[in-house]
Design a protein around this motif. Structure first.
Motif, PDB file in Angstrom:
ATOM      1  N   TYR A 128     -11.800 -20.483 -34.046  1.00  0.00           N
ATOM      2  CA  TYR A 128     -11.084 -21.754 -34.011  1.00  0.00           C
ATOM      3  C   TYR A 128      -9.601 -21.478 -33.807  1.00  0.00           C
ATOM      4  O   TYR A 128      -9.033 -20.573 -34.432  1.00  0.00           O
ATOM      5  N   VAL A 129      -8.962 -22.253 -32.974  1.00  0.00           N
ATOM      6  CA  VAL A 129      -7.510 -22.200 -32.813  1.00  0.00           C
ATOM      7  C   VAL A 129      -6.920 -23.422 -33.509  1.00  0.00           C
ATOM      8  O   VAL A 129      -7.429 -24.545 -33.372  1.00  0.00           O
ATOM      9  N   SER A 130      -5.855 -23.215 -34.276  1.00  0.00           N
ATOM     10  CA  SER A 130      -5.242 -24.326 -34.999  1.00  0.00           C
ATOM     11  C   SER A 130      -4.652 -25.335 -34.016  1.00  0.00           C
ATOM     12  O   SER A 130      -4.369 -25.027 -32.853  1.00  0.00           O
ATOM     13  N   LYS A 131      -4.439 -26.568 -34.489  1.00  0.00           N
ATOM     14  CA  LYS A 131      -3.935 -27.627 -33.617  1.00  0.00           C
ATOM     15  C   LYS A 131      -2.580 -27.278 -33.009  1.00  0.00           C
ATOM     16  O   LYS A 131      -2.296 -27.622 -31.860  1.00  0.00           O
ATOM     17  N   ASN A 132      -1.740 -26.605 -33.792  1.00  0.00           N
ATOM     18  CA  ASN A 132      -0.423 -26.236 -33.260  1.00  0.00           C
ATOM     19  C   ASN A 132      -0.445 -24.888 -32.534  1.00  0.00           C
ATOM     20  O   ASN A 132       0.588 -24.396 -32.085  1.00  0.00           O
ATOM     21  N   ARG A 133      -1.635 -24.301 -32.450  1.00  0.00           N
ATOM     22  CA  ARG A 133      -1.883 -23.064 -31.696  1.00  0.00           C
ATOM     23  C   ARG A 133      -1.095 -21.864 -32.223  1.00  0.00           C
ATOM     24  O   ARG A 133      -0.852 -20.893 -31.501  1.00  0.00           O
ATOM     25  N   THR A 134      -0.742 -21.886 -33.486  1.00  0.00           N
ATOM     26  CA  THR A 134       0.000 -20.763 -34.068  1.00  0.00           C
ATOM     27  C   THR A 134      -0.902 -19.768 -34.782  1.00  0.00           C
ATOM     28  O   THR A 134      -0.465 -18.650 -35.092  1.00  0.00           O
ATOM     29  N   LYS A 150     -11.438 -15.598 -25.475  1.00  0.00           N
ATOM     30  CA  LYS A 150     -11.350 -16.948 -26.013  1.00  0.00           C
ATOM     31  C   LYS A 150      -9.898 -17.402 -26.137  1.00  0.00           C
ATOM     32  O   LYS A 150      -9.547 -18.542 -25.818  1.00  0.00           O
ATOM     33  N   LEU A 151      -9.019 -16.498 -26.579  1.00  0.00           N
ATOM     34  CA  LEU A 151      -7.610 -16.848 -26.730  1.00  0.00           C
ATOM     35  C   LEU A 151      -6.927 -17.061 -25.384  1.00  0.00           C
ATOM     36  O   LEU A 151      -6.004 -17.873 -25.261  1.00  0.00           O
ATOM     37  N   ALA A 152      -7.382 -16.331 -24.362  1.00  0.00           N
ATOM     38  CA  ALA A 152      -6.752 -16.441 -23.050  1.00  0.00           C
ATOM     39  C   ALA A 152      -6.862 -17.846 -22.476  1.00  0.00           C
ATOM     40  O   ALA A 152      -6.015 -18.266 -21.681  1.00  0.00           O
ATOM     41  N   ARG A 153      -7.878 -18.595 -22.876  1.00  0.00           N
ATOM     42  CA  ARG A 153      -8.018 -19.980 -22.410  1.00  0.00           C
ATOM     43  C   ARG A 153      -6.868 -20.858 -22.888  1.00  0.00           C
ATOM     44  O   ARG A 153      -6.578 -21.896 -22.293  1.00  0.00           O
ATOM     45  N   TYR A 154      -6.226 -20.432 -23.963  1.00  0.00           N
ATOM     46  CA  TYR A 154      -5.091 -21.171 -24.518  1.00  0.00           C
ATOM     47  C   TYR A 154      -3.753 -20.517 -24.136  1.00  0.00           C
ATOM     48  O   TYR A 154      -2.694 -20.973 -24.580  1.00  0.00           O
ATOM     49  N   GLY A 155      -3.806 -19.421 -23.382  1.00  0.00           N
ATOM     50  CA  GLY A 155      -2.588 -18.685 -23.078  1.00  0.00           C
ATOM     51  C   GLY A 155      -2.051 -17.938 -24.275  1.00  0.00           C
ATOM     52  O   GLY A 155      -0.838 -17.750 -24.402  1.00  0.00           O
ATOM     53  N   LEU A 156      -2.952 -17.484 -25.157  1.00  0.00           N
ATOM     54  CA  LEU A 156      -2.557 -16.851 -26.412  1.00  0.00           C
ATOM     55  C   LEU A 156      -3.153 -15.450 -26.536  1.00  0.00           C
ATOM     56  O   LEU A 156      -4.085 -15.081 -25.816  1.00  0.00           O
TER      57      LEU A 156
END
Length: 501
Positions: A128-134, A150-156
């Motif tokens: 799960y990624v938090s709403k603020n993506r931190t 999975k994180l790469a989809r969020y640019g993280l």
């Protein structure tokens, strides 16, 4: 209500640190342990005669771990399942068990067990990624290649393992060094843990809740319970640049060691840059250097890494623009599952004379293993510059005992990777591997550059990484073990791993 259900309900009502039931028979066999787990957790136990049993067994990295045959595998699907399992297993000292996240430690028994119960956490693969993506909440059943994708989809991204096949759990509980120098150890970036204690109690552990255990889990390995999720801080990441560069060893030796020494000592260290320098031998090619430069921006051949890219002559150059997920998968492909493996770890001060002594010891070790069929003989040096150690300290620290402000020019983590095919050659490889370790340590002590810290994630079973953390940190970990595991289940019933006692 049958006796088992009555006991289970009673266990659920006990306090946080309730003692083990004194009327539970200690002669319970491991077969009985598996039967109890099957009754309580239907569909989650795999035994020898089931096809899914072998599916779990073949996911271990080393042939040594694959050779062990547990009485059963338990594959829990939730934190509550882990809690139920630990209540059953901790009720009898006869129930010995192991815990597996990715199964990437090489020594037999690290995350598997002969004739006991192996808890395979692959079913705990939540993300799960938090709403603020931190932050991201990740399960111990994931491997780093999966997390990165999975994180790469969020640019993280997060500071996880370099090899995509490494599991989340062992890496983060052991410290964890990554490509991302500016973030310190992987464990320094964990903001919260969900852990199941030996008696089944589920705790959410943060800097403000159970803060002592929060610190202990940052390097204390699997001594306190089973962590069922990690909440880790994220950062933005797009494309990257890197890859392997191959060189003949002798013609480039002076260039290699000078570049590594100056890169690690640089007061203006570029925190986007990282490198691993490996010295490798195989009978077909002899001695080679394999450098793996990495840059956390999509910039080809950045200035910080040019001291390595300009070294000549080169046998091959695989550097390219890439993404972290594919980079980690490519790294994992270079070390496939199913071979016999040995690793060890040590740390030294970043000193050019010591690096030369290290190469000399490596070169001298080759004659004793050169005729071993299928041998691959390698040691890797990872820079721990001052900026890395300061980043670690700035996030609250850990129990690893690595000096945060080392004198001189930073530290170097040295770890080995010895791979071979036949069990009959194990004694030869181990003897040579341990002699090489001791020869490097002897040289470093003679030169005054030895550092006592041993990386638990690469340690050999003959080493004692928990003592290498220093007397104060080890005493603290022992206190935490007494407090959170008063019946010492994880010291006595889990024979694998490195213990605090």
């Amino acid at each position: 209500m049958n006796v088992y259900l009555s006991w289970l309900l009673l266990s659920m009502c006990q306090g946080l640190f309730a003692a083990r039931p004194t009327d539970e028979p200690l002669s319970l066999t491991n077969q009985s342990c598996c039967q109890r787990l099957r009754t309580a957790l239907p569909g989650q136990v795999r035994e020898v005669n089931e096809s899914s049993y072998n599916a779990s067994l073949t996911t271990y990295w080393s042939a040594q771990e694959q050779s062990l045959k547990p009485r059963c595998f338990l594959i829990p699907a939730s934190t509550q399942d882990v809690s139920t399992a630990l209540k059953i297993l901790s009720a009898s000292e006869a129930c010995h068990f192991a815990v597996k996240s990715g199964g990437h430690m090489p020594q037999a028994g690290a995350a598997n067990i002969e004739d006991g119960v192996t808890i395979d956490l692959s079913g705990l693969n939540q993300f799960y990624v938090s709403k603020n993506r931190t932050t991201a909440r990740i399960g111990p059943g994931l491997r780093w290649s999966q997390v990165y994708a999975k994180l790469a989809r969020y640019g993280l991204a997060v500071p996880g393992g370099r090899s995509g096949q490494v599991g989340v759990g062992g890496y983060l509980l052991g410290g964890g060094s990554s490509y991302f120098i500016g973030h310190g150890f992987g464990c320094d970036n964990v903001a919260a843990y969900e852990i199941v204690l030996a008696n089944g109690t589920i705790l959410n552990v943060t800097k403000s809740a159970h803060s002592d255990l929060f610190k202990a889990l940052k390097g204390g390995s699997s001594n306190f319970g089973i962590v069922t999720s990690f909440t880790i801080r994220t950062f933005q990441l797009g494309g990257i640049w890197g890859g392997n560069i191959f060189y003949q060893a002798e013609p480039t030796l002076d260039q290699q060691l000078k570049a590594f020494n100056e890169f690690t000592a640089n007061d203006d260290y570029d925190i986007n840059a990282a490198v691993q320098m490996s010295i490798s031998f195989s009978p077909s090619v002899g001695n080679v250097f394999v450098n793996q430069p990495f840059y956390a921006l999509p910039q080809i051949n950045p200035p910080a890494l040019q001291p390595f890219t300009k070294i000549q002559p080169q046998l091959g150059n695989q550097t390219a623009l890439d993404t972290l997920p594919t980079f980690a998968v490519t790294d994992a492909a270079s070390s496939p599952d199913g071979f016999r493996q040995m690793t060890w770890a040590l740390s030294i001060e970043n000193d050019l004379q010591t690096l030369r002594a290290l190469y000399s010891a490596f070169n001298s070790s080759i004659a004793s293993i050169a005729r071993v069929p299928g041998i691959s003989w390698s040691i890797t040096m990872e820079p721990l510059p001052r900026v890395f150690l300061q980043a670690s300290a700035s996030q609250g620290g850990n129990v690893l005992g690595v000096p945060t402000s080392p004198q001189g020019n930073g530290l170097v983590l040295v770890d080995s990777s010895f791979t071979w095919k036949n069990a009959n050659d194990t004694a030869i490889v181990r003897k040579a591997g341990l002699k090489l370790l001791h020869d490097i340590i002897k040289s470093a002590k003679r030169l005054g550059t030895y550092n006592p810290w041993v990386d638990v994630n690469h340690a050999d079973f003959s080493q004692d990484p928990m003592s290498s953390y220093g007397p104060a940190n080890r005493a603290f970990l022992q206190d935490m073990s007494r407090k959170y595991d008063p019946t010492q289940v994880f010291q006595k019933q889990v024979p694998g791993g490195f213990k605090v006692f």
